[in-house]
Design an enzyme around this catalytic site. Structure first.
Site: not given
Ligand code: RTP
Length: 155
Positions: A16, A56, A64, A92, A98, A109, A119, A122, A133
């Site tokens: 990112k 996303y 957010f 992962r 996350t 991370r 973070n 991705h 993707e």
């Molecule tokens: P990613 O898709 O980036 O690999 O992350 P992830 O699966 O671990 O998490 P996901 O729930 O899919 O969320 C995607 C990205 O959104 C941001 N986020 N911000 N402020 C918040 O509560 C919040 N929650 C998620 C993070 O950058 C997360 O990686």
């Protein structure tokens, strides 16, 4: 043995904008390289808003979401396609939780970040999403066709 790319598991991994700006590109790529996965695609790319929104889209009702789109489009990202059996789940694990404060030490991370909203990386959450993707972020012809020269011992 010739294996069509579509038969092999692939994960879309993206460094990112904070990872690029903090100079962590080499460090993050080398975690996947050292683990032993095969790099099939790699580019530095300024992501347009529409692409970030599509990537996303499952999170579009979350509060957010607008800030997430601003974050992902705030500077160039590194787009990568990594290939190998089990690469999605393994990536992962290498990436960690996350919320970087909950990510185990030794994960990307866990070692390199402190904020969920910064973070650094991705990784696709399922093999189907890996394919989806990679098709979204890479154009036809941008993925390399090559296999590791290492011969497996036990299979
Ligand atoms: P990613 O898709 O980036 O690999 O992350 P992830 O699966 O671990 O998490 P996901 O729930 O899919 O969320 C995607 C990205 O959104 C941001 N986020 N911000 N402020 C918040 O509560 C919040 N929650 C998620 C993070 O950058 C997360 O990686």
């Amino acid at each position: 043995r010739i294996v069509a790319s579509s038969d092999v598991e692939q994960s879309y991994i993206m460094i990112k904008p904070d990872g690029v700006q903090r100079g962590l590109v080499g460090e993050i790529i080398s975690r996947f390289e050292k683990k032993g996965f095969l790099l099939k695609g790699l580019k530095l790319f300024q992501c347009p808003k529409e692409l970030a929104q599509e990537h996303y889209k499952d999170l579009k009702e979350r509060p957010f979401f607008p800030k997430l789109i601003d974050y992902i489009t705030s500077g160039p990202v590194i787009c990568m396609a990594w290939e190998g059996d089990g690469v999605v789940a393994s990536a992962r694990k290498l990436i960690g939780a996350t919320n970087p404060l909950q990510a185990e030490p030794g994960t990307i991370r866990g070692d390199l970040a402190v904020q969920t909203g910064r973070n650094v990386v991705h990784g696709s959450d399922s093999p189907d999403n890996g394919k989806r993707e990679i098709a979204l972020w890479f154009k036809e012809g941008e993925l390399a066709q090559w296999e590791s020269v290492q011969t497996p011992w036990l299979i």
